[in-house]
Design a protein around this motif. Structure first.
Motif, mmCIF file in Angstrom:
data_model
loop_
_atom_site.group_PDB
_atom_site.id
_atom_site.type_symbol
_atom_site.label_atom_id
_atom_site.label_comp_id
_atom_site.label_asym_id
_atom_site.label_seq_id
_atom_site.Cartn_x
_atom_site.Cartn_y
_atom_site.Cartn_z
ATOM 1 N N GLU A 42 -11.340 -8.894 -4.834
ATOM 2 C CA GLU A 42 -11.634 -9.487 -6.941
ATOM 3 C C GLU A 42 -11.726 -8.480 -7.862
ATOM 4 O O GLU A 42 -11.441 -7.826 -8.450
ATOM 5 N N TYR A 43 -12.583 -7.530 -7.680
ATOM 6 C CA TYR A 43 -13.229 -6.125 -8.237
ATOM 7 C C TYR A 43 -11.860 -5.722 -8.312
ATOM 8 O O TYR A 43 -11.615 -5.007 -9.572
ATOM 9 N N TYR A 44 -11.709 -4.673 -7.128
ATOM 10 C CA TYR A 44 -10.717 -3.557 -7.481
ATOM 11 C C TYR A 44 -9.190 -4.028 -7.622
ATOM 12 O O TYR A 44 -8.687 -3.098 -7.541
ATOM 13 N N GLY A 45 -9.057 -5.477 -7.407
ATOM 14 C CA GLY A 45 -7.355 -5.909 -7.651
ATOM 15 C C GLY A 45 -6.332 -5.126 -6.884
ATOM 16 O O GLY A 45 -7.266 -4.743 -5.626
ATOM 17 N N ASN A 46 -5.963 -4.136 -7.303
ATOM 18 C CA ASN A 46 -4.872 -4.284 -6.851
ATOM 19 C C ASN A 46 -5.302 -2.259 -6.188
ATOM 20 O O ASN A 46 -4.281 -1.334 -5.273
ATOM 21 N N LEU A 47 -6.602 -1.997 -6.177
ATOM 22 C CA LEU A 47 -6.918 -0.566 -6.149
ATOM 23 C C LEU A 47 -6.989 -0.304 -4.534
ATOM 24 O O LEU A 47 -7.961 -0.571 -4.036
ATOM 25 N N TYR A 48 -7.950 -2.088 -4.670
ATOM 26 C CA TYR A 48 -8.233 -2.451 -3.397
ATOM 27 C C TYR A 48 -7.586 -2.194 -1.700
ATOM 28 O O TYR A 48 -6.577 -2.680 -1.678
ATOM 29 N N LYS A 49 -7.871 -1.231 -0.943
ATOM 30 C CA LYS A 49 -7.419 -0.598 0.727
ATOM 31 C C LYS A 49 -7.010 -2.153 1.133
ATOM 32 O O LYS A 49 -8.249 -2.808 1.650
ATOM 33 N N ARG A 50 -5.816 -2.747 1.261
ATOM 34 C CA ARG A 50 -5.194 -3.464 2.119
ATOM 35 C C ARG A 50 -4.698 -2.702 3.442
ATOM 36 O O ARG A 50 -3.966 -1.802 3.880
ATOM 37 N N TYR A 51 -4.900 -3.248 4.923
ATOM 38 C CA TYR A 51 -4.202 -3.229 5.797
ATOM 39 C C TYR A 51 -3.928 -3.943 6.704
ATOM 40 O O TYR A 51 -3.879 -5.018 6.514
#
Length: 400
Positions: free
Chosen positions: A282-291
């Protein structure tokens, strides 16, 4: 392709002909050392015919075992076997086979050399499973050299045997001694690698659940952690593909998919990790790395609607994946700063097994929990513990 050319080099004759370009550069095949022009023409004509009909040439009288095995890996294994099998073969050839017999000529290596090689690995303490795998690689590759390639007339592996299971190694084992660590030593390690480090959760999972290193880093906090039942399910282990330079998931060792009950402390750790990960997203939003896991079970950052999202337990605040290699740094610290030179990650698994058996856990339960291939492994640890207890009791009796 270019025509066959024959020329005299000093007192000997040589043949050569051009072949397909590689990386835009002109390539040629040549061989010298023939006594007469006629011999050079005959050998060159045969070599060029082989190249023109097959697209490649291997002079079986000169090719080394190393070069042939690389050819076999790329031409047969890569296209006919699963990627995990291919990578396993490649690794064993690089680590065990090449250093010992890679320099021999394919045409001249003998059954006695191969039997000596297998016996040597046995005497160095290689497990029977590893020996069988190495023997299988050699048997299959040399069989392929006979048919369909016809590089050799018969396989030198035909009469090579594995040492009998009852045989005793003639030299000290190469295997590192499995050690258990005390509660006090584990507390020292955890004090150094506290909850704010990337190594903390892997260490706890090894110590409290007996997971193998690859299993720890293959764990998915969303799909493999069942809060309602207080369990984790070991579905995969993570491995590295040297060829593709990426991490992928495969079945755990010996296909030991299993459920593991969590103690209250481990449950609390994983629950907090899951909650924190949700907050980080929630905090990083689109910057959160997803795998994601693609169709080949490779871990990728590329999104595809058909891919399953992967949420590894071991990730940083921004979502980036913590690779198993972070434990190498941990090992160096434990060895040199904490003065435990024999420690490795497997020590945590062995300690977990020892602690369970020492406190009266059922042997079959321990086997299932640890994913041992057969109960002999579990019984071996149990017997070791029993012998230690007997020895301590004898010392007590002698001191009375």
């Amino acid at each position: 392709m270019g025509e066959l050319r024959v020329e005299k080099r000093g007192s000997k004759w040589q043949y050569r002909f051009e072949i397909a370009k590689s990386d835009g550069k002109r390539k040629r095949i040549s061989k010298s050392g023939f006594k007469t022009k006629g011999e050079a023409i005959e050998a060159g004509t045969r070599a060029k015919a082989e190249y023109d009909s097959a697209g490649t040439i291997i002079t079986n009288s000169e090719i080394s075992v190393h070069d042939y095995l690389q050819f076999w890996l790329e031409q047969y294994c890569k296209t006919n076997l699963k990627s995990t099998t291919y990578e396993g073969y490649k690794k064993k050839i690089r680590l065990y086979i090449d250093p010992e017999i890679g320099m021999y000529k394919l045409s001249s290596i003998s059954p006695s050399i191969l039997q000596e090689f297998i016996n040597k690995k046995f005497n160095e303490g290689f497990s029977r499973n590893t020996l069988a795998s190495i023997k299988g690689i050699l048997t299959n590759s040399f069989r392929y050299a006979v048919q369909p390639l016809r590089y050799i007339k018969s396989s030198p592996m035909e009469y090579v045997k594995l040492p009998l299971p009852s045989a005793e190694p003639q030299k000290p084992t190469r295997k590192k001694e499995k050690i258990s660590i005390s509660k006090e030593d584990f507390e020292k390690i955890i004090k150094r690698f506290s909850p704010d480090t990337s190594q903390y959760i892997p260490l706890q999972l090894g110590y409290r659940c007996g997971l193998r290193l690859g299993e720890v880093f293959g764990l998915d906090i969303i799909t493999d952690f069942n809060e309602a039942r207080h369990i984790i399910t070991v579905n995969y282990q993570v491995q590295y593909d040297d060829n593709k330079k990426l991490w992928y998931l495969s079945n755990p060792k010996y296909n030991s998919v299993r459920e593991i009950e969590l103690d209250d402390f481990m449950y609390k750790i994983l629950k907090e990790r899951k909650e924190q990960m949700i907050k980080d997203k929630e905090y990083y939003g689109n910057l959160y790395k997803r795998y994601y896991i693609d169709e080949n079970m490779c871990i990728t950052e590329k999104y595809d609607e058909n891919y399953k999202e992967y949420s590894p337990v071991n990730r940083r605040q921004d979502g980036s994946y913590c690779q198993p290699r972070i434990m190498q740094h941990c090992g160096r610290i434990v060895h040199y700063q904490l003065d435990m030179p024999l420690w490795d990650f497997h020590s945590l698994r062995h300690t977990h097994t020892t602690n369970l058996l020492s406190n009266g856990a059922d042997i079959k339960y321990v086997q299932k929990r640890l994913g041992h291939k057969n109960i002999k492994t579990t019984l071996g640890i149990y017997q070791h513990i029993t012998d230690e207890i007997k020895e301590r009791n004898v010392q007590i009796l002698n001191s009375l």
